[in-house]
Scaffold this motif. Structure first.
Motif, PDB file in Angstrom:
ATOM      1  N   LYS A   5       3.087 -37.113  13.582  1.00 47.94           N
ATOM      2  CA  LYS A   5       3.846 -38.006  13.018  1.00 47.94           C
ATOM      3  C   LYS A   5       4.326 -39.525  13.787  1.00 47.94           C
ATOM      4  O   LYS A   5       4.576 -40.383  13.380  1.00 47.94           O
ATOM      5  CB  LYS A   5       4.991 -37.332  12.254  1.00 47.94           C
ATOM      6  CG  LYS A   5       4.288 -36.636  11.159  1.00 47.94           C
ATOM      7  CD  LYS A   5       5.523 -36.343  10.153  1.00 47.94           C
ATOM      8  CE  LYS A   5       4.590 -35.151   9.112  1.00 47.94           C
ATOM      9  NZ  LYS A   5       4.857 -35.351   7.712  1.00 47.94           N
ATOM     10  N   ILE A   6       4.951 -38.776  14.879  1.00 43.30           N
ATOM     11  CA  ILE A   6       5.397 -40.007  15.914  1.00 43.30           C
ATOM     12  C   ILE A   6       4.435 -40.824  16.501  1.00 43.30           C
ATOM     13  O   ILE A   6       4.383 -42.164  16.421  1.00 43.30           O
ATOM     14  CB  ILE A   6       6.415 -39.302  16.976  1.00 43.30           C
ATOM     15  CG1 ILE A   6       7.525 -38.582  16.371  1.00 43.30           C
ATOM     16  CG2 ILE A   6       6.795 -40.321  17.936  1.00 43.30           C
ATOM     17  CD1 ILE A   6       8.058 -37.613  17.409  1.00 43.30           C
ATOM     18  N   ILE A   7       3.259 -40.250  16.658  1.00 38.31           N
ATOM     19  CA  ILE A   7       2.268 -40.954  17.207  1.00 38.31           C
ATOM     20  C   ILE A   7       1.530 -41.802  15.948  1.00 38.31           C
ATOM     21  O   ILE A   7       1.136 -42.973  16.054  1.00 38.31           O
ATOM     22  CB  ILE A   7       1.211 -40.174  17.975  1.00 38.31           C
ATOM     23  CG1 ILE A   7       1.687 -39.668  19.144  1.00 38.31           C
ATOM     24  CG2 ILE A   7      -0.495 -40.935  17.844  1.00 38.31           C
ATOM     25  CD1 ILE A   7       0.741 -38.638  19.947  1.00 38.31           C
ATOM     26  N   GLY A   8       1.619 -41.543  14.722  1.00 37.45           N
ATOM     27  CA  GLY A   8       1.128 -42.063  13.609  1.00 37.45           C
ATOM     28  C   GLY A   8       2.029 -43.286  13.529  1.00 37.45           C
ATOM     29  O   GLY A   8       1.424 -44.399  13.115  1.00 37.45           O
ATOM     30  N   SER A   9       3.270 -43.197  13.497  1.00 37.94           N
ATOM     31  CA  SER A   9       4.252 -44.374  13.282  1.00 37.94           C
ATOM     32  C   SER A   9       4.211 -45.193  14.565  1.00 37.94           C
ATOM     33  O   SER A   9       4.085 -46.444  14.365  1.00 37.94           O
ATOM     34  CB  SER A   9       5.605 -43.673  13.565  1.00 37.94           C
ATOM     35  OG  SER A   9       5.967 -42.918  12.429  1.00 37.94           O
ATOM     36  N   ALA A  10       3.790 -44.774  15.814  1.00 36.96           N
ATOM     37  CA  ALA A  10       3.405 -45.524  16.876  1.00 36.96           C
ATOM     38  C   ALA A  10       2.133 -46.486  16.684  1.00 36.96           C
ATOM     39  O   ALA A  10       2.032 -47.688  16.761  1.00 36.96           O
ATOM     40  CB  ALA A  10       3.041 -44.975  18.321  1.00 36.96           C
ATOM     41  N   LEU A  11       1.382 -45.845  15.918  1.00 39.36           N
ATOM     42  CA  LEU A  11      -0.085 -46.665  15.643  1.00 39.36           C
ATOM     43  C   LEU A  11       0.156 -47.342  14.713  1.00 39.36           C
ATOM     44  O   LEU A  11      -0.355 -48.639  14.315  1.00 39.36           O
ATOM     45  CB  LEU A  11      -0.982 -45.602  15.067  1.00 39.36           C
ATOM     46  CG  LEU A  11      -1.871 -44.788  16.461  1.00 39.36           C
ATOM     47  CD1 LEU A  11      -2.600 -43.648  15.850  1.00 39.36           C
ATOM     48  CD2 LEU A  11      -2.697 -45.688  16.950  1.00 39.36           C
ATOM     49  N   ARG A 134      11.623 -43.122  15.014  1.00 39.32           N
ATOM     50  CA  ARG A 134      11.416 -44.465  15.089  1.00 39.32           C
ATOM     51  C   ARG A 134      11.699 -44.794  16.643  1.00 39.32           C
ATOM     52  O   ARG A 134      10.995 -45.593  17.125  1.00 39.32           O
ATOM     53  CB  ARG A 134      12.349 -45.391  14.403  1.00 39.32           C
ATOM     54  CG  ARG A 134      12.142 -46.765  14.456  1.00 39.32           C
ATOM     55  CD  ARG A 134      13.025 -47.342  13.251  1.00 39.32           C
ATOM     56  NE  ARG A 134      13.191 -49.038  13.826  1.00 39.32           N
ATOM     57  CZ  ARG A 134      12.138 -49.981  13.640  1.00 39.32           C
ATOM     58  NH1 ARG A 134      10.916 -49.444  13.324  1.00 39.32           N
ATOM     59  NH2 ARG A 134      12.317 -51.110  14.012  1.00 39.32           N
ATOM     60  N   MET A 135      12.750 -44.410  17.516  1.00 33.81           N
ATOM     61  CA  MET A 135      13.033 -44.610  18.779  1.00 33.81           C
ATOM     62  C   MET A 135      11.964 -44.216  19.530  1.00 33.81           C
ATOM     63  O   MET A 135      11.348 -44.957  20.460  1.00 33.81           O
ATOM     64  CB  MET A 135      14.291 -43.914  18.965  1.00 33.81           C
ATOM     65  CG  MET A 135      14.638 -43.948  20.595  1.00 33.81           C
ATOM     66  SD  MET A 135      15.818 -42.821  21.386  1.00 33.81           S
ATOM     67  CE  MET A 135      15.039 -41.286  20.951  1.00 33.81           C
ATOM     68  N   LEU A 136      11.451 -43.067  19.222  1.00 33.08           N
ATOM     69  CA  LEU A 136      10.049 -42.433  20.152  1.00 33.08           C
ATOM     70  C   LEU A 136       8.745 -43.207  19.808  1.00 33.08           C
ATOM     71  O   LEU A 136       8.038 -43.352  20.880  1.00 33.08           O
ATOM     72  CB  LEU A 136      10.034 -40.651  19.994  1.00 33.08           C
ATOM     73  CG  LEU A 136      11.128 -40.016  20.440  1.00 33.08           C
ATOM     74  CD1 LEU A 136      11.172 -38.544  19.884  1.00 33.08           C
ATOM     75  CD2 LEU A 136      11.348 -40.016  21.734  1.00 33.08           C
ATOM     76  N   ALA A 137       8.786 -43.525  18.533  1.00 27.99           N
ATOM     77  CA  ALA A 137       7.536 -44.429  18.375  1.00 27.99           C
ATOM     78  C   ALA A 137       7.406 -45.666  18.762  1.00 27.99           C
ATOM     79  O   ALA A 137       6.512 -46.201  19.224  1.00 27.99           O
ATOM     80  CB  ALA A 137       7.237 -44.228  16.612  1.00 27.99           C
ATOM     81  N   LEU A 138       8.757 -46.210  19.052  1.00 26.84           N
ATOM     82  CA  LEU A 138       8.761 -47.641  19.502  1.00 26.84           C
ATOM     83  C   LEU A 138       8.531 -47.570  21.043  1.00 26.84           C
ATOM     84  O   LEU A 138       8.122 -48.458  21.619  1.00 26.84           O
ATOM     85  CB  LEU A 138      10.206 -48.370  19.124  1.00 26.84           C
ATOM     86  CG  LEU A 138      10.327 -48.567  17.827  1.00 26.84           C
ATOM     87  CD1 LEU A 138      11.826 -48.981  17.602  1.00 26.84           C
ATOM     88  CD2 LEU A 138       9.692 -50.215  17.590  1.00 26.84           C
ATOM     89  N   LYS A 159      12.227 -53.947  23.742  1.00 24.09           N
ATOM     90  CA  LYS A 159      13.571 -54.328  23.256  1.00 24.09           C
ATOM     91  C   LYS A 159      14.158 -53.635  22.025  1.00 24.09           C
ATOM     92  O   LYS A 159      15.121 -53.109  22.143  1.00 24.09           O
ATOM     93  CB  LYS A 159      13.570 -55.825  23.200  1.00 24.09           C
ATOM     94  CG  LYS A 159      14.764 -56.456  22.847  1.00 24.09           C
ATOM     95  CD  LYS A 159      14.638 -57.948  22.391  1.00 24.09           C
ATOM     96  CE  LYS A 159      16.132 -58.574  22.137  1.00 24.09           C
ATOM     97  NZ  LYS A 159      15.765 -60.068  21.857  1.00 24.09           N
ATOM     98  N   LYS A 160      13.263 -53.395  21.228  1.00 23.13           N
ATOM     99  CA  LYS A 160      13.688 -52.527  20.015  1.00 23.13           C
ATOM    100  C   LYS A 160      13.764 -51.273  20.398  1.00 23.13           C
ATOM    101  O   LYS A 160      14.694 -50.480  19.856  1.00 23.13           O
ATOM    102  CB  LYS A 160      12.511 -52.770  18.809  1.00 23.13           C
ATOM    103  CG  LYS A 160      12.398 -54.150  18.351  1.00 23.13           C
ATOM    104  CD  LYS A 160      11.420 -54.348  17.423  1.00 23.13           C
ATOM    105  CE  LYS A 160      11.438 -55.630  16.901  1.00 23.13           C
ATOM    106  NZ  LYS A 160      11.341 -55.828  15.602  1.00 23.13           N
ATOM    107  N   TYR A 161      12.965 -50.557  21.146  1.00 24.58           N
ATOM    108  CA  TYR A 161      13.457 -49.345  21.600  1.00 24.58           C
ATOM    109  C   TYR A 161      14.673 -49.027  22.304  1.00 24.58           C
ATOM    110  O   TYR A 161      15.308 -48.110  22.024  1.00 24.58           O
ATOM    111  CB  TYR A 161      11.958 -48.925  22.915  1.00 24.58           C
ATOM    112  CG  TYR A 161      12.372 -47.680  23.490  1.00 24.58           C
ATOM    113  CD1 TYR A 161      12.495 -46.178  22.907  1.00 24.58           C
ATOM    114  CD2 TYR A 161      12.340 -47.793  24.833  1.00 24.58           C
ATOM    115  CE1 TYR A 161      12.405 -45.274  23.832  1.00 24.58           C
ATOM    116  CE2 TYR A 161      12.357 -46.705  25.807  1.00 24.58           C
ATOM    117  CZ  TYR A 161      12.444 -45.606  25.102  1.00 24.58           C
ATOM    118  OH  TYR A 161      12.504 -44.345  25.922  1.00 24.58           O
ATOM    119  N   ARG A 162      15.105 -49.967  23.191  1.00 21.93           N
ATOM    120  CA  ARG A 162      16.227 -49.843  23.737  1.00 21.93           C
ATOM    121  C   ARG A 162      17.488 -50.039  22.606  1.00 21.93           C
ATOM    122  O   ARG A 162      18.350 -49.393  23.046  1.00 21.93           O
ATOM    123  CB  ARG A 162      16.480 -50.905  24.916  1.00 21.93           C
ATOM    124  CG  ARG A 162      15.382 -50.896  26.024  1.00 21.93           C
ATOM    125  CD  ARG A 162      15.906 -49.702  26.639  1.00 21.93           C
ATOM    126  NE  ARG A 162      14.634 -49.658  27.899  1.00 21.93           N
ATOM    127  CZ  ARG A 162      14.487 -48.339  28.570  1.00 21.93           C
ATOM    128  NH1 ARG A 162      15.398 -47.080  28.543  1.00 21.93           N
ATOM    129  NH2 ARG A 162      13.458 -48.235  29.502  1.00 21.93           N
TER     130      ARG A 162
END
Length: 184
Positions: A5-11, A134-138, A159-162
């Motif tokens: 799911k995290i990888i799907g969010s990153a995609l 969201r943090m891990l996906a970013l 920047k969004k990840y930080r």
């Protein structure tokens, strides 16, 4: 939270919605898609490790037994990074860290420590909860862009990840805040 799911969010962040749907269904068909997913999995594992070691420590507490006072790190449930406290009979006791084990003068201890996550597969579970998706996906998207030489996109997602890390750190119980001063 499931890694897929995290990888799907990153995609989805990267604009690859059809591949995201395939990943979440477990049906990546072509070689290029599998290569992309493998690279994203590598990026995810690096980001999860970075977050756990530097920003939001993962903690564990467990009871261990030893007949000689040596508690090997391999017998811990997770690979320890920092040992916070060691207790025996409800009291905090002294301990010494060696290369392969912890030494404490007790037969049974309760140890509190932070740990590093182990590498995950696509079907694995993240050590962080759903609030960190969201943090891990970013972070994963940012790392993927850096690997592919897409520097501007990588910096945007970084920047969004930080920002997500800062928000998560502020919500931690250890993160204190100083109330504003009130003038009379």
């Amino acid at each position: 939270m499931e890694v897929k799911k995290i990888i799907g969010s990153a995609l989805k962040i990267l604009g690859r919605n059809s591949l995201a749907a395939d990943v979440e269904d477990g049906a990546v068909r072509d070689a290029e898609g599998r290569e992309t997913v493998d690279t994203l999995l590598y990026c995810f594992n690096a980001v999860e490790d970075e977050v756990a070691r530097k920003y939001v420590p993962l903690s564990a507490k467990e009871e261990l037994k030893s007949f000689d006072g040596k508690y090997y790190y391999s017998s811990f449930s997770y690979p320890p990074v920092t040992v916070k406290k060691v207790r025996a009979d409800g009291k905090e006791i002294a301990f010494e860290l060696m290369l392969e084990y912890l030494v404490a003068d007790a037969d049974k201890i309760t140890v509190e420590y932070t740990y590093a996550p182990t590498g995950k597969s696509i079907d694995g579970e993240s050590d962080f909860g759903a609030e960190s998706c969201r943090m891990l996906a970013l972070g994963t998207a940012s790392e993927y862009c850096f690997i592919n030489g897409e520097i501007e996109a990588a910096e945007l997602w970084e920047k969004k990840y930080r920002g997500e890390i800062d928000g998560l750190q502020r919500s931690l119980p250890e993160c204190g805040s100083i109330p504003p001063r009130r003038w009379v």
